[in-house]
Design a protein around this motif. Structure first.
Motif, PDB file in Angstrom:
ATOM      1  N   THR A  92       0.830  -1.213   0.000  1.00  0.00           N
ATOM      2  CA  THR A  92       0.000   0.000   0.000  1.00  0.00           C
ATOM      3  C   THR A  92       0.864   1.264   0.000  1.00  0.00           C
ATOM      4  O   THR A  92       0.601   2.210  -0.756  1.00  0.00           O
ATOM      5  N   GLY A  93       1.882   1.299   0.853  1.00  0.00           N
ATOM      6  CA  GLY A  93       2.791   2.446   0.872  1.00  0.00           C
ATOM      7  C   GLY A  93       3.480   2.631  -0.459  1.00  0.00           C
ATOM      8  O   GLY A  93       3.673   3.762  -0.936  1.00  0.00           O
ATOM      9  N   THR A  94       3.852   1.523  -1.091  1.00  0.00           N
ATOM     10  CA  THR A  94       4.504   1.586  -2.397  1.00  0.00           C
ATOM     11  C   THR A  94       3.559   2.147  -3.450  1.00  0.00           C
ATOM     12  O   THR A  94       3.955   2.988  -4.272  1.00  0.00           O
ATOM     13  N   MET A  95       2.313   1.720  -3.443  1.00  0.00           N
ATOM     14  CA  MET A  95       1.347   2.195  -4.434  1.00  0.00           C
ATOM     15  C   MET A  95       1.097   3.697  -4.298  1.00  0.00           C
ATOM     16  O   MET A  95       0.937   4.406  -5.298  1.00  0.00           O
ATOM     17  N   LEU A  96       1.073   4.208  -3.068  1.00  0.00           N
ATOM     18  CA  LEU A  96       0.880   5.647  -2.870  1.00  0.00           C
ATOM     19  C   LEU A  96       2.066   6.430  -3.433  1.00  0.00           C
ATOM     20  O   LEU A  96       1.898   7.480  -4.070  1.00  0.00           O
ATOM     21  N   GLY A  97       3.261   5.932  -3.217  1.00  0.00           N
ATOM     22  CA  GLY A  97       4.441   6.595  -3.761  1.00  0.00           C
ATOM     23  C   GLY A  97       4.490   6.554  -5.275  1.00  0.00           C
ATOM     24  O   GLY A  97       5.033   7.468  -5.916  1.00  0.00           O
ATOM     25  N   LEU A  98       3.924   5.500  -5.859  1.00  0.00           N
ATOM     26  CA  LEU A  98       3.962   5.353  -7.315  1.00  0.00           C
ATOM     27  C   LEU A  98       3.234   6.481  -8.039  1.00  0.00           C
ATOM     28  O   LEU A  98       3.581   6.820  -9.172  1.00  0.00           O
ATOM     29  N   ILE A  99       2.239   7.086  -7.420  1.00  0.00           N
ATOM     30  CA  ILE A  99       1.506   8.174  -8.076  1.00  0.00           C
ATOM     31  C   ILE A  99       2.453   9.323  -8.404  1.00  0.00           C
ATOM     32  O   ILE A  99       2.459   9.844  -9.527  1.00  0.00           O
ATOM     33  N   ASN A 100       3.275   9.723  -7.437  1.00  0.00           N
ATOM     34  CA  ASN A 100       4.225  10.809  -7.679  1.00  0.00           C
ATOM     35  C   ASN A 100       5.308  10.406  -8.678  1.00  0.00           C
ATOM     36  O   ASN A 100       5.775  11.231  -9.472  1.00  0.00           O
ATOM     37  N   ILE A 101       5.728   9.154  -8.633  1.00  0.00           N
ATOM     38  CA  ILE A 101       6.769   8.706  -9.559  1.00  0.00           C
ATOM     39  C   ILE A 101       6.251   8.744 -10.994  1.00  0.00           C
ATOM     40  O   ILE A 101       6.949   9.190 -11.913  1.00  0.00           O
ATOM     41  N   TRP A 102       5.010   8.287 -11.174  1.00  0.00           N
ATOM     42  CA  TRP A 102       4.411   8.352 -12.510  1.00  0.00           C
ATOM     43  C   TRP A 102       4.324   9.798 -13.004  1.00  0.00           C
ATOM     44  O   TRP A 102       4.633  10.093 -14.163  1.00  0.00           O
ATOM     45  N   ALA A 103       3.899  10.700 -12.128  1.00  0.00           N
ATOM     46  CA  ALA A 103       3.770  12.104 -12.531  1.00  0.00           C
ATOM     47  C   ALA A 103       5.117  12.707 -12.880  1.00  0.00           C
ATOM     48  O   ALA A 103       5.245  13.476 -13.843  1.00  0.00           O
ATOM     49  N   SER A 104       6.154  12.384 -12.114  1.00  0.00           N
ATOM     50  CA  SER A 104       7.485  12.929 -12.411  1.00  0.00           C
ATOM     51  C   SER A 104       7.996  12.402 -13.743  1.00  0.00           C
ATOM     52  O   SER A 104       8.679  13.126 -14.489  1.00  0.00           O
ATOM     53  N   PHE A 105       7.665  11.161 -14.080  1.00  0.00           N
ATOM     54  CA  PHE A 105       8.048  10.594 -15.382  1.00  0.00           C
ATOM     55  C   PHE A 105       7.433  11.396 -16.523  1.00  0.00           C
ATOM     56  O   PHE A 105       8.121  11.845 -17.452  1.00  0.00           O
ATOM     57  N   ALA A 106       6.117  11.606 -16.465  1.00  0.00           N
ATOM     58  CA  ALA A 106       5.426  12.305 -17.551  1.00  0.00           C
ATOM     59  C   ALA A 106       5.843  13.768 -17.641  1.00  0.00           C
ATOM     60  O   ALA A 106       6.074  14.297 -18.740  1.00  0.00           O
ATOM     61  N   GLN A 107       5.973  14.432 -16.490  1.00  0.00           N
ATOM     62  CA  GLN A 107       6.267  15.864 -16.505  1.00  0.00           C
ATOM     63  C   GLN A 107       7.710  16.154 -16.877  1.00  0.00           C
ATOM     64  O   GLN A 107       8.003  17.212 -17.434  1.00  0.00           O
ATOM     65  N   ASN A 330       2.870  17.865  -4.044  1.00  0.00           N
ATOM     66  CA  ASN A 330       2.104  16.699  -3.602  1.00  0.00           C
ATOM     67  C   ASN A 330       2.956  15.712  -2.798  1.00  0.00           C
ATOM     68  O   ASN A 330       2.415  14.835  -2.127  1.00  0.00           O
ATOM     69  N   LEU A 331       4.262  15.873  -2.862  1.00  0.00           N
ATOM     70  CA  LEU A 331       5.156  14.905  -2.233  1.00  0.00           C
ATOM     71  C   LEU A 331       4.917  14.739  -0.734  1.00  0.00           C
ATOM     72  O   LEU A 331       4.892  13.601  -0.240  1.00  0.00           O
ATOM     73  N   PRO A 332       4.739  15.817   0.047  1.00  0.00           N
ATOM     74  CA  PRO A 332       4.504  15.617   1.487  1.00  0.00           C
ATOM     75  C   PRO A 332       3.269  14.771   1.782  1.00  0.00           C
ATOM     76  O   PRO A 332       3.315  13.879   2.641  1.00  0.00           O
ATOM     77  N   GLU A 333       2.166  15.035   1.083  1.00  0.00           N
ATOM     78  CA  GLU A 333       0.927  14.307   1.354  1.00  0.00           C
ATOM     79  C   GLU A 333       1.012  12.852   0.884  1.00  0.00           C
ATOM     80  O   GLU A 333       0.598  11.919   1.594  1.00  0.00           O
ATOM     81  N   ALA A 334       1.556  12.647  -0.322  1.00  0.00           N
ATOM     82  CA  ALA A 334       1.550  11.310  -0.914  1.00  0.00           C
ATOM     83  C   ALA A 334       2.654  10.413  -0.363  1.00  0.00           C
ATOM     84  O   ALA A 334       2.490   9.191  -0.340  1.00  0.00           O
ATOM     85  N   TRP A 335       3.750  11.023   0.107  1.00  0.00           N
ATOM     86  CA  TRP A 335       4.883  10.193   0.513  1.00  0.00           C
ATOM     87  C   TRP A 335       5.281  10.410   1.967  1.00  0.00           C
ATOM     88  O   TRP A 335       5.225   9.493   2.780  1.00  0.00           O
ATOM     89  N   TYR A 336       5.662  11.636   2.339  1.00  0.00           N
ATOM     90  CA  TYR A 336       6.172  11.869   3.689  1.00  0.00           C
ATOM     91  C   TYR A 336       5.140  11.538   4.763  1.00  0.00           C
ATOM     92  O   TYR A 336       5.486  11.009   5.826  1.00  0.00           O
ATOM     93  N   ASP A 337       3.850  11.868   4.487  1.00  0.00           N
ATOM     94  CA  ASP A 337       2.819  11.713   5.512  1.00  0.00           C
ATOM     95  C   ASP A 337       2.063  10.395   5.435  1.00  0.00           C
ATOM     96  O   ASP A 337       1.379  10.031   6.404  1.00  0.00           O
ATOM     97  N   THR A 338       2.133   9.688   4.316  1.00  0.00           N
ATOM     98  CA  THR A 338       1.326   8.473   4.168  1.00  0.00           C
ATOM     99  C   THR A 338       2.135   7.279   3.670  1.00  0.00           C
ATOM    100  O   THR A 338       2.281   6.285   4.375  1.00  0.00           O
ATOM    101  N   GLY A 339       2.651   7.354   2.447  1.00  0.00           N
ATOM    102  CA  GLY A 339       3.334   6.208   1.866  1.00  0.00           C
ATOM    103  C   GLY A 339       4.531   5.736   2.671  1.00  0.00           C
ATOM    104  O   GLY A 339       4.638   4.546   3.021  1.00  0.00           O
ATOM    105  N   ALA A 340       5.444   6.649   2.989  1.00  0.00           N
ATOM    106  CA  ALA A 340       6.643   6.275   3.739  1.00  0.00           C
ATOM    107  C   ALA A 340       6.316   5.752   5.137  1.00  0.00           C
ATOM    108  O   ALA A 340       6.881   4.732   5.558  1.00  0.00           O
ATOM    109  N   PRO A 341       5.430   6.408   5.913  1.00  0.00           N
ATOM    110  CA  PRO A 341       5.093   5.854   7.235  1.00  0.00           C
ATOM    111  C   PRO A 341       4.516   4.439   7.163  1.00  0.00           C
ATOM    112  O   PRO A 341       4.784   3.620   8.050  1.00  0.00           O
TER     113      PRO A 341
END
Length: 364
Positions: A92-107, A330-341
């Protein structure tokens, strides 16, 4: 609970998987916010995050030592719900982080190579490539990473070297940190990226020459920390703190500023494509990691469907992030506060459960 899905990789492949799981987005997304918050002290923040990341590294080594080449789900099977909860938390934590990784790829592709191309086109094309690579499982991604990741690591180091004529070391003075205890929030942010060394809890159980795992993990942590230092120091040395703080993505702006007359006018044109490919490898590694854990819990057939669902879901949600600045926001919400914990919680619970079982009468 066991799936008997046990591909074999080498310790060298484990090393490149751990570098590929961390470095691409770490070096792109972290320097900017760290420089804005801490100026030149961002370098001290990175060193602090690297030091703190030794804790998940040691926890991962403990788990691997007591797993005895079994999966987490197999090892924790006698703990009932914990045996299923830990892999699911990791996934689950990995899937939340994947959203930002996908966005960084496209952008990243839009920022330098395809500015007029809609994000859904680059994301869709990337999803096809990720599906093709991830379906092959850990063995396939391990072989691909073994070929490509060393090239990308060398490219990252090369960018620092070729930028040397524009360096002004005075920008880093005074060398001692100026923010003191306020560095702790930044240290945590860096730590969450470097703590991705915990992906070895799964990939490490597949290693044939397991006696080298400890050296591999320490090497991966040192390389990831060092390269983040270089990519953060690059814009600081070239532009100074005040200028670097104004840049949306300082490492990318620094690379754009490197030129050697008529020979190389836009270095970023040569770098953006390989960099995006490196992020795609990270997407495959993360997708395989999460899907493999779910397959260990729900059965081998779950791997195939997990790859499809995770890729489709994370890539679709990523379309809501329309720029690299939005990705950073979006990184704090998607990763620091949820995915990583979630990932860190899974790691701690796994270490406690495996360690408890290792001290019990069932220890082999």
């Amino acid at each position: 609970m066991s799936t008997n899905f046990r591909p074999i990789i080498t310790s060298r492949q484990l090393l490149v998987l751990l570098i590929g799981a961390t470095l691409p987005t770490e070096s792109l997304l972290q320097p900017g916010p760290l420089i804005v918050a801490f100026g030149k002290d961002a370098l001290w923040v990175i060193l602090g995050g690297g030091l703190l990341a030794t804790l998940p590294l040691l926890a991962t080594l403990l788990i691997l030592r007591l797993q005895q080449r079994r999966t987490l789900a197999e090892t924790l099977g006698r703990h009932g719900i914990v045996g299923r909860l830990v892999p699911i938390l990791f996934a689950t934590g990995t899937m939340l982080g994947l959203i930002n990784i996908w966005a960084s790829f496209a952008q990243l592709l839009r920022a330098d190579l395809l500015p007029s191309t809609p994000a859904w086109v680059t994301t869709g094309s990337g999803a096809a490539a990720v599906l093709y690579g991830a379906i092959g499982g850990p063995e396939v991604v391990g072989r691909v990473a073994q070929v490509l990741v060393p090239f990308f690591v060398a490219e990252t180091g090369m960018m620092f070297v070729v930028a040397a004529p524009w360096f002004e070391p005075v920008h880093l003075l005074p060398l001692l940190p100026e923010h003191g205890l306020s560095l702790t929030s930044g240290i945590y942010q860096v730590f969450t990226f470097l703590a991705e060394i915990s992906f070895a809890t799964y990939f490490g159980s597949l290693v044939r020459d397991s006696h080298r795992i400890s050296r591999v993990l320490w090497t991966a942590l040192v390389i990831n920390t060092l390269l983040l230092l270089l990519m953060t120091a690059l814009p600081l040395l070239m532009f100074g703190v005040d200028h670097a703080k104004l840049l949306a993505v300082p490492p990318l702006s620094a690379v754009r500023a490197i030129h050697y007359g008529f020979l190389v006018e836009r270095l970023d044109a040569f770098v953006a494509g390989p960099w995006a490919t490196f992020i795609a490898i990270k997407l495959i590694i993360w997708t395989v990691f999460a899907s493999s854990l779910l397959a260990d819990v729900f059965g081998r057939r779950a791997f195939f469907w997990s790859v499809w669902l995770i890729t489709a879901g994370a890539s679709t949600f990523s379309l809501g992030l329309g720029s690299l600045t939005a990705v950073q926001t979006n990184l704090p919400e998607a990763w620091y506060d949820t995915g990583a914990p979630l990932i860190l919680t899974a790691l701690v619970v796994a270490a406690l459960a495996v360690g408890r079982r290792g001290r019990g009468p069932t220890r082999a």
